[in-house]
Scaffold this motif. Structure first.
Motif, PDB file in Angstrom:
ATOM      1  N   ASN A 157      -8.974  -1.510  12.260  1.00 42.36           N
ATOM      2  CA  ASN A 157      -7.520  -1.615  12.400  1.00 42.36           C
ATOM      3  C   ASN A 157      -6.744  -1.048  11.219  1.00 42.36           C
ATOM      4  OD1 ASN A 157      -7.408  -3.218  14.924  1.00 42.36           O
ATOM      5  ND2 ASN A 157      -8.596  -4.643  13.684  1.00 42.36           N
TER       6      ASN A 157
ATOM      7  N   PHE B 289       2.296   3.980   6.552  1.00 43.38           N
ATOM      8  CA  PHE B 289       2.936   2.664   6.402  1.00 43.38           C
ATOM      9  C   PHE B 289       4.356   2.840   5.872  1.00 43.38           C
ATOM     10  CE2 PHE B 289       3.962  -0.827   3.426  1.00 43.38           C
ATOM     11  CZ  PHE B 289       4.002  -1.893   4.314  1.00 43.38           C
TER      12      PHE B 289
ATOM     13  N   HIS C  72      -7.499   7.151   1.420  1.00 42.66           N
ATOM     14  CA  HIS C  72      -7.804   5.859   2.035  1.00 42.66           C
ATOM     15  C   HIS C  72      -9.157   5.293   1.621  1.00 42.66           C
ATOM     16  CE1 HIS C  72      -4.269   7.137   4.186  1.00 42.66           C
ATOM     17  NE2 HIS C  72      -4.147   5.903   4.656  1.00 42.66           N
TER      18      HIS C  72
ATOM     19  N   THR D 113       0.811  -1.210   0.000  1.00 41.29           N
ATOM     20  CA  THR D 113       0.000   0.000   0.000  1.00 41.29           C
ATOM     21  C   THR D 113       0.854   1.275   0.000  1.00 41.29           C
ATOM     22  OG1 THR D 113      -1.754   1.201   1.155  1.00 41.29           O
ATOM     23  CG2 THR D 113      -0.148   0.059   2.534  1.00 41.29           C
TER      24      THR D 113
ATOM     25  N   ALA E 224      -3.747   6.713  10.307  1.00 42.32           N
ATOM     26  CA  ALA E 224      -4.595   7.278   9.255  1.00 42.32           C
ATOM     27  C   ALA E 224      -6.038   7.460   9.702  1.00 42.32           C
ATOM     28  CB  ALA E 224      -4.559   6.372   8.017  1.00 42.32           C
TER      29      ALA E 224
ATOM     30  N   ILE F 152      -7.354   1.180   7.175  1.00 44.47           N
ATOM     31  CA  ILE F 152      -8.200   1.696   6.100  1.00 44.47           C
ATOM     32  C   ILE F 152      -7.376   1.942   4.824  1.00 44.47           C
ATOM     33  CG2 ILE F 152      -9.968   2.707   7.592  1.00 44.47           C
ATOM     34  CD1 ILE F 152      -8.570   5.426   7.282  1.00 44.47           C
ATOM     35  N   ALA F 153      -6.257   1.229   4.705  1.00 48.57           N
ATOM     36  CA  ALA F 153      -5.391   1.417   3.536  1.00 48.57           C
ATOM     37  C   ALA F 153      -6.026   0.837   2.278  1.00 48.57           C
ATOM     38  CB  ALA F 153      -4.043   0.743   3.780  1.00 48.57           C
TER      39      ALA F 153
ATOM     40  N   LYS G 296      -0.434  -2.303  10.087  1.00 47.33           N
ATOM     41  CA  LYS G 296       0.039  -3.127   8.970  1.00 47.33           C
ATOM     42  C   LYS G 296       1.548  -3.342   9.065  1.00 47.33           C
ATOM     43  CE  LYS G 296      -1.863  -2.532   4.852  1.00 47.33           C
ATOM     44  NZ  LYS G 296      -2.500  -3.858   4.666  1.00 47.33           N
TER      45      LYS G 296
ATOM     46  N   GLY H 194      -1.682   0.476  16.380  1.00 45.84           N
ATOM     47  CA  GLY H 194      -2.669   1.526  16.096  1.00 45.84           C
ATOM     48  C   GLY H 194      -2.677   1.887  14.625  1.00 45.84           C
TER      49      GLY H 194
HETATM   50 FE1  SF4 Z   1      -1.115   1.485   8.716  1.00 47.23          FE
HETATM   51 FE2  SF4 Z   1      -3.469   2.633   9.256  1.00 47.23          FE
HETATM   52 FE3  SF4 Z   1      -2.194   3.070   6.956  1.00 47.23          FE
HETATM   53 FE4  SF4 Z   1      -3.344   0.707   7.496  1.00 47.23          FE
HETATM   54  S1  SF4 Z   1      -4.361   2.684   7.189  1.00 47.23           S
HETATM   55  S2  SF4 Z   1      -1.366   1.032   6.524  1.00 47.23           S
HETATM   56  S3  SF4 Z   1      -2.865   0.514   9.675  1.00 47.23           S
HETATM   57  S4  SF4 Z   1      -1.523   3.653   9.025  1.00 47.23           S
END
Ligand code: SF4
Length: 332
Positions: free
Chosen positions: A160, A125, A152, A120, A144, A162-163, A135, A141
């Motif tokens: 957990n 990330f 997103h 992603t 995003a 929303i990527a 991820k 946590g």
């Molecule tokens: Fe990480 Fe949140 Fe992005 Fe998913 S949406 S990759 S958990 S920061």
């Protein structure tokens, strides 16, 4: 960069055996093919394998495309597939998805298998300076969730993660009901591409169904006369080298001036290429008049949930569906 040993196995069986010594996804042993995403992740310290297993020269790179269907060797490059006359004529949605991806330099290097497995683009990330990313670091946590989430997902998310999944090619192939061939220690087996990527649920760090030591060797699409009337529409923030804000891949089977069957997948809105069966069902029997297409496209909003900055995607994906269907339908 985390130090690693580069393994150069002599054949695919040796590569599979080396990979089988790893866990899943961000494990101590990882594969590398074209490397266009992996090298970036290594440089950014997002991936920290102890051993990197090169697939260079081990995988099929042949392209077969025509009325009989489509078969893409996993090592075929994006540029080779996009320019293949059979792909352009019989599966234009595939060629268009590739030409709307990355840059010419990346397309010359990146492979089919690697494209499906790219990670992603969520900025939290990709930047290890942010501690909260389930991820990258399970149970840490999600920055995003209440942070900058314009890019997103609005479908298929969990509390957990929303990527969104970044591959344009995967969206086009899911609309075509493609399958992937996977090699492991027991031989080869095939699975629908739609099943490759997992929803985040409680384990967003496990992104695919691939087990340790499994390698994608090819992509296949059955004979599909309707695929000649297909289109990939990509909405993005700039005209090149940019990931989708929203995209729509459409394959249309027409009965005169009415839609007999539509197959539609969306990108940029979910953690995996997102088929829209309710929209597809609502499109059966309607004409290409936007006034008839809009109510069908509106079905995609059912269950969609924004997180503030990305609320606009719920309207945008409906418009993208309508425009992509109109464009595909206009093709002879
Ligand atoms: Fe990480 Fe949140 Fe992005 Fe998913 S949406 S990759 S958990 S920061």
């Amino acid at each position: 960069m985390h130090p690693f040993i580069l393994e150069r196995p002599r054949d695919i069986n040796a590569a599979v055996a080396l990979g089988a010594q790893s866990g899943r996804n961000d494990a101590p042993v990882e594969y590398i093919a074209g490397g266009t995403d992996m090298v970036q992740l290594l440089q950014e310290n997002v991936r920290r394998p102890d051993r990197l297993v090169s697939l260079a020269g081990l995988l099929d790179n042949r392209i077969e495309a025509g009325p009989q269907g489509l078969r893409l060797g996993a090592a075929a490059t994006m540029a080779e597939v996009a320019a293949h006359p059979g792909v352009i004529e019989h599966f234009p949605v595939v060629s268009e998805s590739l030409l709307n991806s990355a840059s010419p330099q990346v397309r010359n290097q990146a492979t089919m298998g690697g494209n499906l497995l790219q990670r992603t683009r969520c900025p939290y990330f990709r930047d290890v300076g942010y501690a909260a990313c389930n991820k990258r670091a399970p149970d840490s946590g999600c920055a995003a969730m209440d942070g900058e989430n314009r890019w997103h997902a609005v479908l298929g998310t969990s509390e957990n993660c929303i990527a969104v999944h970044p591959s344009d090619l995967a969206v086009a192939l899911v609309a075509l009901d493609a399958s992937i061939e996977i090699q492991d220690a027991g031989g080869e087996h095939s699975v629908p591409l739609a099943d490759l990527h997992r929803l985040p649920g409680n384990t967003p760090h496990i992104e695919t169904i691939l087990q340790a030591g499994e390698v994608i060797t090819a992509i296949t699409v059955p004979a599909s006369p309707a695929a000649r009337r297909s289109h990939y529409l990509k909405v993005r923030d700039r005209a090149s080298f940019e990931f989708a804000v929203v995209s729509a891949a459409v394959v249309l089977d027409m009965d005169g001036d009415r839609i007999r069957q539509a197959r539609i997948a969306l990108g940029g809105v979910a953690p995996k290429p997102w088929r829209v069966p309710d929209v597809e069902a609502a499109l059966a029997g309607v004409s290409l008049d936007p006034a008839e297409l809009r109510p069908a496209a509106a079905r995609v909003a059912e269950g969609a949930q924004g997180r503030g900055h990305n609320d606009f995607k719920i309207e945008l994906m409906q418009r993208a569906i309508v425009l992509a269907v109109e464009t595909a339908g206009a093709r002879a």
